[in-house]
Motif scaffolding. Structure first.
Motif, PDB file in Angstrom:
ATOM      1  N   GLN A 100       0.465  -1.566  -0.008  1.00 12.90           N
ATOM      2  CA  GLN A 100       0.220   0.371   0.009  1.00 12.90           C
ATOM      3  C   GLN A 100       0.716   1.586   0.299  1.00 12.90           C
ATOM      4  OE1 GLN A 100      -3.416  -0.204   3.111  1.00 12.90           O
ATOM      5  NE2 GLN A 100      -2.288  -2.713   3.265  1.00 12.90           N
ATOM      6  N   THR A 101       2.309   1.431   0.918  1.00 13.18           N
ATOM      7  CA  THR A 101       3.405   2.527   0.618  1.00 13.18           C
ATOM      8  C   THR A 101       4.399   2.050   0.895  1.00 13.18           C
ATOM      9  OG1 THR A 101       3.245   4.403   2.046  1.00 13.18           O
ATOM     10  CG2 THR A 101       2.973   2.875   3.282  1.00 13.18           C
ATOM     11  N   LYS A 102       5.498   2.589   0.700  1.00 14.22           N
ATOM     12  CA  LYS A 102       6.912   1.670   0.554  1.00 14.22           C
ATOM     13  C   LYS A 102       7.371   1.958   2.239  1.00 14.22           C
ATOM     14  CE  LYS A 102      11.355   2.772  -1.938  1.00 14.22           C
ATOM     15  NZ  LYS A 102      11.272   1.018  -1.665  1.00 14.22           N
ATOM     16  N   ILE A 103       6.911   1.737   2.557  1.00 12.15           N
ATOM     17  CA  ILE A 103       6.906   0.918   3.996  1.00 12.15           C
ATOM     18  C   ILE A 103       9.117   1.182   3.899  1.00 12.15           C
ATOM     19  CG2 ILE A 103       6.867  -0.240   5.942  1.00 12.15           C
ATOM     20  CD1 ILE A 103       4.893   1.500   5.500  1.00 12.15           C
ATOM     21  N   VAL A 104       9.656   0.943   5.652  1.00 18.16           N
ATOM     22  CA  VAL A 104      10.797   1.003   4.672  1.00 18.16           C
ATOM     23  C   VAL A 104      11.207   0.255   6.074  1.00 18.16           C
ATOM     24  CG1 VAL A 104      13.398   1.727   4.595  1.00 18.16           C
ATOM     25  CG2 VAL A 104      11.349   3.352   4.540  1.00 18.16           C
ATOM     26  N   PRO A 105      12.026  -1.260   5.864  1.00 17.28           N
ATOM     27  CA  PRO A 105      12.232  -1.980   7.314  1.00 17.28           C
ATOM     28  C   PRO A 105      13.637  -2.163   7.218  1.00 17.28           C
ATOM     29  CG  PRO A 105      12.339  -3.353   5.266  1.00 17.28           C
ATOM     30  CD  PRO A 105      11.993  -2.194   4.875  1.00 17.28           C
ATOM     31  N   LEU A 106      14.035  -2.032   9.023  1.00 15.66           N
ATOM     32  CA  LEU A 106      15.420  -1.320   9.816  1.00 15.66           C
ATOM     33  C   LEU A 106      15.620  -2.855  10.495  1.00 15.66           C
ATOM     34  CD1 LEU A 106      13.681   1.261  10.688  1.00 15.66           C
ATOM     35  CD2 LEU A 106      14.677   1.556   9.101  1.00 15.66           C
ATOM     36  N   VAL A 107      15.387  -3.483  11.073  1.00 13.48           N
ATOM     37  CA  VAL A 107      15.730  -4.365  12.283  1.00 13.48           C
ATOM     38  C   VAL A 107      14.795  -5.344  12.417  1.00 13.48           C
ATOM     39  CG1 VAL A 107      18.026  -2.441  12.986  1.00 13.48           C
ATOM     40  CG2 VAL A 107      15.431  -3.452  13.951  1.00 13.48           C
ATOM     41  N   THR A 108      15.645  -6.777  13.025  1.00 15.13           N
ATOM     42  CA  THR A 108      14.931  -7.708  13.398  1.00 15.13           C
ATOM     43  C   THR A 108      15.529  -8.637  14.493  1.00 15.13           C
ATOM     44  OG1 THR A 108      13.342  -9.035  13.411  1.00 15.13           O
ATOM     45  CG2 THR A 108      14.927  -9.997  11.802  1.00 15.13           C
ATOM     46  N   GLU A 109      14.700  -8.850  15.697  1.00 16.40           N
ATOM     47  CA  GLU A 109      15.527  -9.182  16.441  1.00 16.40           C
ATOM     48  C   GLU A 109      16.442 -10.658  16.044  1.00 16.40           C
ATOM     49  OE1 GLU A 109      11.103 -10.898  17.113  1.00 16.40           O
ATOM     50  OE2 GLU A 109      12.267  -9.422  16.530  1.00 16.40           O
ATOM     51  N   VAL A 110      17.360 -11.034  16.459  1.00 17.85           N
ATOM     52  CA  VAL A 110      17.981 -11.922  16.839  1.00 17.85           C
ATOM     53  C   VAL A 110      17.063 -13.409  17.425  1.00 17.85           C
ATOM     54  CG1 VAL A 110      20.177 -13.603  16.824  1.00 17.85           C
ATOM     55  CG2 VAL A 110      19.725 -11.214  16.148  1.00 17.85           C
ATOM     56  N   ASP A 111      16.581 -14.335  17.471  1.00 17.16           N
ATOM     57  CA  ASP A 111      16.027 -14.660  18.498  1.00 17.16           C
ATOM     58  C   ASP A 111      16.759 -15.147  19.590  1.00 17.16           C
ATOM     59  OD1 ASP A 111      12.735 -15.736  19.185  1.00 17.16           O
ATOM     60  OD2 ASP A 111      14.195 -17.856  18.529  1.00 17.16           O
ATOM     61  N   GLN A 112      16.215 -15.828  20.836  1.00 19.71           N
ATOM     62  CA  GLN A 112      16.544 -15.801  21.403  1.00 19.71           C
ATOM     63  C   GLN A 112      16.549 -17.595  22.139  1.00 19.71           C
ATOM     64  OE1 GLN A 112      13.894 -14.174  25.123  1.00 19.71           O
ATOM     65  NE2 GLN A 112      16.256 -12.676  25.911  1.00 19.71           N
ATOM     66  N   GLU A 113      15.317 -18.228  20.997  1.00 15.29           N
ATOM     67  CA  GLU A 113      15.579 -19.242  21.254  1.00 15.29           C
ATOM     68  C   GLU A 113      16.830 -20.260  19.773  1.00 15.29           C
ATOM     69  OE1 GLU A 113      11.496 -21.663  21.382  1.00 15.29           O
ATOM     70  OE2 GLU A 113      11.283 -20.158  23.426  1.00 15.29           O
ATOM     71  N   THR A 114      16.002 -19.649  18.502  1.00 10.63           N
ATOM     72  CA  THR A 114      17.412 -20.246  17.574  1.00 10.63           C
ATOM     73  C   THR A 114      18.209 -19.664  17.684  1.00 10.63           C
ATOM     74  OG1 THR A 114      16.272 -18.288  15.866  1.00 10.63           O
ATOM     75  CG2 THR A 114      14.849 -20.051  16.395  1.00 10.63           C
ATOM     76  N   GLY A 115      18.403 -18.191  18.078  1.00 11.67           N
ATOM     77  CA  GLY A 115      20.097 -17.748  18.485  1.00 11.67           C
ATOM     78  C   GLY A 115      20.361 -17.109  16.934  1.00 11.67           C
ATOM     79  N   THR A 116      18.895 -16.805  15.763  1.00 13.31           N
ATOM     80  CA  THR A 116      19.595 -16.100  14.617  1.00 13.31           C
ATOM     81  C   THR A 116      18.157 -15.140  14.442  1.00 13.31           C
ATOM     82  OG1 THR A 116      17.592 -17.923  13.613  1.00 13.31           O
ATOM     83  CG2 THR A 116      19.834 -18.703  13.318  1.00 13.31           C
ATOM     84  N   PRO A 117      18.048 -14.591  13.218  1.00 14.09           N
ATOM     85  CA  PRO A 117      16.645 -13.843  12.603  1.00 14.09           C
ATOM     86  C   PRO A 117      15.520 -14.448  12.588  1.00 14.09           C
ATOM     87  CG  PRO A 117      19.301 -13.208  11.816  1.00 14.09           C
ATOM     88  CD  PRO A 117      19.204 -14.370  12.267  1.00 14.09           C
ATOM     89  N   GLU A 118      15.662 -15.881  12.377  1.00  9.67           N
ATOM     90  CA  GLU A 118      14.870 -16.207  12.069  1.00  9.67           C
ATOM     91  C   GLU A 118      13.864 -17.084  13.762  1.00  9.67           C
ATOM     92  OE1 GLU A 118      14.810 -17.926   7.224  1.00  9.67           O
ATOM     93  OE2 GLU A 118      16.399 -19.477   9.484  1.00  9.67           O
ATOM     94  N   TYR A 119      12.491 -17.387  13.558  1.00 13.81           N
ATOM     95  CA  TYR A 119      12.014 -17.631  14.975  1.00 13.81           C
ATOM     96  C   TYR A 119      10.985 -19.369  13.999  1.00 13.81           C
ATOM     97  CZ  TYR A 119       7.469 -14.981  13.749  1.00 13.81           C
ATOM     98  OH  TYR A 119       6.834 -15.008  12.846  1.00 13.81           O
ATOM     99  N   LEU A 120      10.088 -19.035  14.784  1.00 14.46           N
ATOM    100  CA  LEU A 120       9.536 -20.440  14.423  1.00 14.46           C
ATOM    101  C   LEU A 120       7.839 -20.947  14.531  1.00 14.46           C
ATOM    102  CD1 LEU A 120      11.595 -22.838  16.473  1.00 14.46           C
ATOM    103  CD2 LEU A 120      11.797 -22.735  13.710  1.00 14.46           C
ATOM    104  N   SER A 121       7.673 -20.821  13.776  1.00 19.61           N
ATOM    105  CA  SER A 121       5.750 -21.539  13.619  1.00 19.61           C
ATOM    106  C   SER A 121       5.914 -22.805  13.570  1.00 19.61           C
ATOM    107  CB  SER A 121       5.509 -20.667  12.544  1.00 19.61           C
ATOM    108  OG  SER A 121       3.487 -20.977  11.847  1.00 19.61           O
ATOM    109  N   ALA A 122       4.743 -23.051  13.869  1.00 20.83           N
ATOM    110  CA  ALA A 122       4.265 -24.391  14.954  1.00 20.83           C
ATOM    111  C   ALA A 122       2.854 -24.916  14.179  1.00 20.83           C
ATOM    112  CB  ALA A 122       4.676 -25.024  16.126  1.00 20.83           C
ATOM    113  N   ILE A 123       2.154 -25.727  14.522  1.00 23.15           N
ATOM    114  CA  ILE A 123       1.267 -27.192  14.401  1.00 23.15           C
ATOM    115  C   ILE A 123       1.257 -27.553  15.308  1.00 23.15           C
ATOM    116  CG2 ILE A 123      -0.441 -28.059  13.293  1.00 23.15           C
ATOM    117  CD1 ILE A 123       0.074 -27.044  10.432  1.00 23.15           C
TER     118      ILE A 123
END
Length: 301
Positions: A100-123
């Motif tokens: 819808q408009t030009k949003i600018v991504p800045l940062v993300t958290e390094v996850d405490q559980e995975t130790g990476t910028p990714e986290y987990l979705s689960a079923i």
């Protein structure tokens, strides 16, 4: 964060709030408006982020207004309308906003559980459920719970997982995913956890670290739910409204990267912060378009 960095951060943010067109958030009000998606109930989310609001108000020397909408789409609407300066979004809400408009991504958290910028979705299913895999959940033809319709880990990625397991989700009707007999949107990860734990649905999609937090808080009995599948998800981005000057965006990014206070890092479920770009969300963007989730569905349950 050093005193010098805090001071610079404050000056730049206050300058950003005070300049630009009259429609931009906080203009002429001496107020910084920060939006946060409600990945749990809005009331709980607002209380949870009060330390961040107070921290920003104290360090920036200005009023900070924390905005938590009743659903994810509400934060997107406020951001794209210029009523927010900075917002904390999920990956899906980010790509919906940028459409819808030009949003600018800045940062993300390094996850405490995975130790990476990714986290987990689960079923997840109840601990005593006979289902051992997502395919068994789908083939069982029961009821499935998503969180908010615009949640990345509570809606998009669970929909990817059940689709790959054989569910035929209709992009024109998000409530139809046969052979599942029913699909519901609970509005939040906490509500999804409760729905599965109570047996209202056979399975649900949830952000795994939120489930762990709910267990720690006692909201969900530890061990009541069992994970049958997980998927890596790129972390929640902090984004800026496009009217924020580039120099200010750089300063905000640097300030996040410098945060080392344990209390604030714990609040954000972060070991530290890392820069992100639009390209980091290419998979989210592609999957959202494929599954009919790219546009926020206002009024959807």
């Amino acid at each position: 964060m050093t005193r010098r960095l805090i001071a610079a951060f404050a000056v730049l943010l206050l300058t950003a709030v005070g300049c630009g067109s009259g429609g931009h958030a906080g203009h002429g009000q001496g107020k910084l408006r920060v939006g946060v998606v409600p990945n749990i109930s809005p009331e709980k989310q607002r209380a949870q982020y009060e330390p961040l609001r107070a921290y920003l108000a104290g360090k920036l020397g200005t009023d900070v207004e924390l905005f938590v909408a009743t659903n994810y789409a509400g934060v997107v609407a406020a951001l794209t309308a210029g009523r927010l300066d900075v917002a904390y979004l999920g990956g899906l809400t980010y790509v919906q906003a940028e459409a819808q408009t030009k949003i600018v991504p800045l940062v993300t958290e390094v996850d405490q559980e995975t130790g990476t910028p990714e986290y987990l979705s689960a079923i997840v299913v109840k601990a005593d459920s006979a289902y051992q895999t997502t395919k068994e959940v789908v083939d069982g033809g029961g009821a499935f719970a998503f969180g908010d319709i615009s949640s990345t880990s509570g809606s998009l990625y669970p929909r990817i997982m059940i689709s790959e397991a054989g569910a035929h989700c209709d992009t024109g009707d998000l409530m139809a995913c046969p052979p599942l007999k029913a699909v519901t949107f609970t509005g939040g990860h906490d509500a999804t956890a409760q729905a599965v734990a109570k047996g209202d649905v056979e399975a649900g999609g949830i952000e795994l670290r939120i489930l762990h937090r709910l267990e720690k808080q006692g909201s969900v009995p530890t061990g009541a739910l069992r994970v049958v599948e997980t998927r890596n998800v790129m972390g929640y981005p902090w984004v800026a409204h496009p009217n924020l000057p580039e120099a200010t965006r750089t300063a905000v990014t640097d300030a996040f990267l410098a945060i080392d206070q344990p209390q604030l890092l714990d609040l954000m479920r972060a070991k530290k912060f890392a820069p992100v770009t639009a390209a980091d969300y290419d998979e989210v963007r592609t999957q959202a378009a494929t599954l009919g989730l790219l546009t926020p569905k206002q009024g959807q349950p």
